[in-house]
Structure formats: C-alpha cells, structure tokens
Design a protein around this motif. Sequence first.
Motif, PDB file in Angstrom:
ATOM      1  N   GLU A 480       0.834  -1.204   0.000  1.00  0.00           N
ATOM      2  CA  GLU A 480       0.000   0.000   0.000  1.00  0.00           C
ATOM      3  C   GLU A 480       0.875   1.264   0.000  1.00  0.00           C
ATOM      4  OE1 GLU A 480      -3.335   0.120   2.779  1.00  0.00           O
ATOM      5  OE2 GLU A 480      -2.996  -2.007   3.161  1.00  0.00           O
ATOM      6  N   ALA A 483       2.409   1.716  -3.449  1.00  0.00           N
ATOM      7  CA  ALA A 483       1.393   2.158  -4.410  1.00  0.00           C
ATOM      8  C   ALA A 483       1.093   3.647  -4.235  1.00  0.00           C
ATOM      9  CB  ALA A 483       0.120   1.325  -4.243  1.00  0.00           C
ATOM     10  N   SER A 484       1.041   4.091  -2.964  1.00  0.00           N
ATOM     11  CA  SER A 484       0.774   5.496  -2.676  1.00  0.00           C
ATOM     12  C   SER A 484       1.909   6.385  -3.184  1.00  0.00           C
ATOM     13  CB  SER A 484       0.587   5.695  -1.168  1.00  0.00           C
ATOM     14  OG  SER A 484       0.434   7.051  -0.852  1.00  0.00           O
ATOM     15  N   ALA A 486       4.022   5.666  -5.602  1.00  0.00           N
ATOM     16  CA  ALA A 486       4.008   5.639  -7.068  1.00  0.00           C
ATOM     17  C   ALA A 486       2.951   6.577  -7.635  1.00  0.00           C
ATOM     18  CB  ALA A 486       3.762   4.206  -7.557  1.00  0.00           C
ATOM     19  N   ALA A 487       1.768   6.594  -6.997  1.00  0.00           N
ATOM     20  CA  ALA A 487       0.682   7.465  -7.466  1.00  0.00           C
ATOM     21  C   ALA A 487       1.080   8.934  -7.341  1.00  0.00           C
ATOM     22  CB  ALA A 487      -0.588   7.180  -6.672  1.00  0.00           C
ATOM     23  N   LYS A 488       1.719   9.292  -6.224  1.00  0.00           N
ATOM     24  CA  LYS A 488       2.150  10.676  -6.023  1.00  0.00           C
ATOM     25  C   LYS A 488       3.239  11.065  -7.023  1.00  0.00           C
ATOM     26  CE  LYS A 488       0.899  10.871  -1.127  1.00  0.00           C
ATOM     27  NZ  LYS A 488       1.388  10.844   0.260  1.00  0.00           N
ATOM     28  N   GLU A 490       3.635   9.827 -10.001  1.00  0.00           N
ATOM     29  CA  GLU A 490       2.993   9.976 -11.308  1.00  0.00           C
ATOM     30  C   GLU A 490       2.323  11.346 -11.415  1.00  0.00           C
ATOM     31  OE1 GLU A 490      -0.428   7.773 -14.044  1.00  0.00           O
ATOM     32  OE2 GLU A 490       0.328   6.803 -12.220  1.00  0.00           O
ATOM     33  N   ARG A 491       1.676  11.778 -10.323  1.00  0.00           N
ATOM     34  CA  ARG A 491       1.009  13.080 -10.329  1.00  0.00           C
ATOM     35  C   ARG A 491       2.021  14.214 -10.459  1.00  0.00           C
ATOM     36  NH1 ARG A 491      -2.314  16.414 -12.234  1.00  0.00           N
ATOM     37  NH2 ARG A 491      -3.111  18.015 -10.802  1.00  0.00           N
TER      38      ARG A 491
END
Length: 509
Positions: A480, A483-484, A486-488, A490-491
């Motif tokens: 988790e 994943a968090s 990686a998402a940040k 990407e943003r």
Amino acid sequence: MDSAQTQNTLKALCKVMWDNNVTNPITYVTQISYLLFLKMLEEMDHEQQEARNGNYRSLFGKYKDGKEELDYDPLRWSVLTSNPDNEAMLRTLRDTLPLLSRHPNLSQGARAIFRNAAIVIPNGATLRRAVDIIAPISFLGLDADIKGDLFEYLASELGGQKKAAQFRTPRHLIRVITQMVDPQIGGTVCDPACGSGGFLIAAYEHILLANTSPDFIHERVSPDGTVRKIGIGDKLTRSQWDFLQTGAFYGFDGDQDLLRMGAMNAMLHGFDRCPMVQRDSICGSEDKWDEIQFDYILENPPFSGSRGDAKRSLRIEKGDKYVLFLAHALRSLRQGGTAGIIFPNGILFGDTGSHVTVKERLLREFDLQAVVVLPKGMFEPYTPNPTCFFIFKNTGKPTKNVWFFKADCDGSSLSKARKFGPQYRNDFPDLLSMWPKRKTAEGRAWLVPAKKIIDNNYNMTLSSLGLIEAETIEHPEPEEILASVAAKEERILQLIQEMRGLLAGGNGG
C-alpha cells in the motif's frame, strides 16, 4: 482601557513593526517593550514627585556614573516624542536608551531591561507611528492586572523560539504546577530558565493569594480564557513584603532578550529588585550563583539540544539539556525544598548514561512525589512533543512511592488554534483535588513503589510500568505504501509536463 482594548493596541503596534520589516517576534516584542517602558517610567516618576511633595529626585536629568555625567532628560517620554523631527527622535532613542542600564536610581531589574539594548526600528516614520499608538495609554490609570495582561500578550507573541527549543509555557499549566509545589512566604524561588518570567509571577501571585483576607480575593479571566483567583497580600507584614520584593525570586536565562521580558514582568508586579541575571545555569564556568541553594525551583527547561560542557558541580559531564537542568535542580534545591519541572517525555524512557545517572540520583537521594503525564498537544502550536512534569522534594532519603497521574485534557482544544471553554474536558481540577492525599483511580492515577521503577531500569513510562496498555500504531502494508508513493510520483510528473506546456505556449506567443 480594558484587557481587550489593550490587546488591540498591542496588535496595532506589532503590525506597525511587521509592516516595516521588523518581523522576528523576539525583535519587535523587545522594541515595543522599550517604548512602553519609557512611557510607564515617566508616569511613575511624575506620580512619585507629586506624592513626595518635592522630596524626590526625578529619574530624568543628570546623574554621575563614576566620573562620567549622564543626561537622562532626553529619554523623558514627553521630551522624546515632542521632537517634530522623526529621524532626530530615532537617533536620540538609539544613542541614549542603553544608558538606562547605568542609572544609579533604577532597580536591578529595571537596569537589566536595558543592558546591551539596541534600537532596530528602521526609520523615524515607523517610530512616530508607534509612539502615536502608545500616546493615549495612561499606565497609572490601568488596573495592575491589565498591565500584567499587556506583557502576557507580548510574551504570547514570542511564540516558539524553535531554534533554541524555547516554548512559551501555557499559563494555566504554570499555575497548576505552582499550586502543587505551594511556595510559602519566607522561601526563595528560582527559575534557572526563566524566559519571560511566567513561573516567578505565578509564585508571586500564589504567595499573595495565600496571604489575603477572603474579602479582598477576586476572580478574573486571564488572556487565555481561564479564570483565576487574585489576592492583594493584606496579611503580610512589612518585613515579609520587603523580602517578597527584594529577596524571594531569582530568575536566570542565557537569552538577554527573553530575560528583558522577565525583568519587565518583574517590574510590573513589584519584585524587580530581586536578581534577574543573564547566565548559563548548566554549562561553562562556575559562578557565585552555583553556590546558592533555593527553597523552591520551578522551571520549563529547553526540550532539545545537548551539551558536553556541563558544570562540574552537576556531577555529570554531558547530556540532553533537560537532563542537565534536572541535575542542576538536584544540586540547587535546599534541604526540605520542593521542585516542579516540565520535561519532554524523553525523561521518562531515556536510557542513556546521563538519563539513568540523574534518575537514579533522584530516586535514591530525593522524594519523587509525582509524575504527571500531560495531554497530547499541551504545547501546541509551538511543538507537538509529548510532555510531563515532576514534583520532588529534597528529603535526603530515598523515594518510597511515586504518584502517577495521566491528564488527557486541559480545558482547551489542544490544537494549533488553541481555544478554551466549558465544552472542553479539564483533568486539572481532579489532579489538584487528588494530589494532597495521593488518591488513586483506575486508568488515571496510581501509586507506584520506587523499587518497581528501579527494577524497570528507571523507565517511567506508564506502559512500561504496566499501568496502561502500550499504544499500538497500525501501519499500512508495504504494498500500500509503495502504491501510494508511485501514485504521487505519477502526479508530480503530470504537473511537470503541464508546466512545460504552459512555458512553451508562453514563449510561442
């Protein structure tokens, strides 16, 4: 002028400084304090002249300091501010203000205010705006409590001096600790890290209240919204008053600017002839104050930082500052004396050599009477660090039992935007009512044998002693977290691409 009007006046003064790039709180508070003090000094001088029918020498005028003659008349408020040339007024203030530290007729505390004083107000126009705001204030017409509020508000403006780990101690907490220590008339009170003097003032007010007839006790609302009782000390004898004003209180601090605030507060409350000294209480060379012991020690030492040059008399070479201040209290507390000291919770679980050495000395040579674990957020908005305080007595005998109390609420929101009110639970009244008989209560108050603490390697956290269950913190699974992240990431990349597009479009236009 009431308390609210006083605060509005001070807010206006702070804004004047801020608008003219004097933005460091300790700097603009000091500059404002100098001006307020000069206005107050002329009013006090005038009152003395009238009261003594000419048998009084004005503080303003010419005085000899050794062979040098010093002229203080330019610092008379009415003379200084009547100069129509703003820049000349500023030059006069800069050149003559430090001379007040050499005035032979000012008290020790008053002289301390102006030692190494420097005016950093940037220009005469700013000074004029400030003196115009102050001009309507009549300090002689102000209630003593409102004058106290005036400097309390200025002290609150200091906020957290985080570089030095100096945090303003909440005044309601100071009063709770002072009530538990219970300083008496005739005893000496020392704060070796006094800052703006909160503990010394609380001790002074506590002694006055204890020596006031019921008819002369009144309640008042403090600037933080809490209610407290105030006394006038009508039961004190003349000799007791003299001692209270000249020999009862000792304030030490290494920061000259903070010590000035403490000296100003002492003067407002009438004990400015007591020693207020700039010095390092825990490190460096020994001085005459290291040979003196006190009946009561009240303090909130720095929460962070360590030193390796501790004074020899502390019997410890190095350690965190708050550990060294505890060692200082053990050395400086007179036989039969009582101390109340605030610490970060590191004092409870710290297991370094210095932590263990000092806690061992505390339990084996003193009576550690109480350990109070304070609510989370007690020092918001300055620091989120969890804190506690100790109450101990110099009995010369080992501690038998230690009373622990867990306070979860203090009557405030315990948030950065601190608010007080009846809608917030307050555990401090229960603390004060249970303290005299060391009452116990499941989940909040316990009596623990000192041997249990010693056997626990001097760890005094509630969970390690089995008094409460250790808090469990649930962390997300590693997947988790990744994943968090990686998402940040990407943003962030998306935002970078958008900015590049905007820049490219702008260049093309």
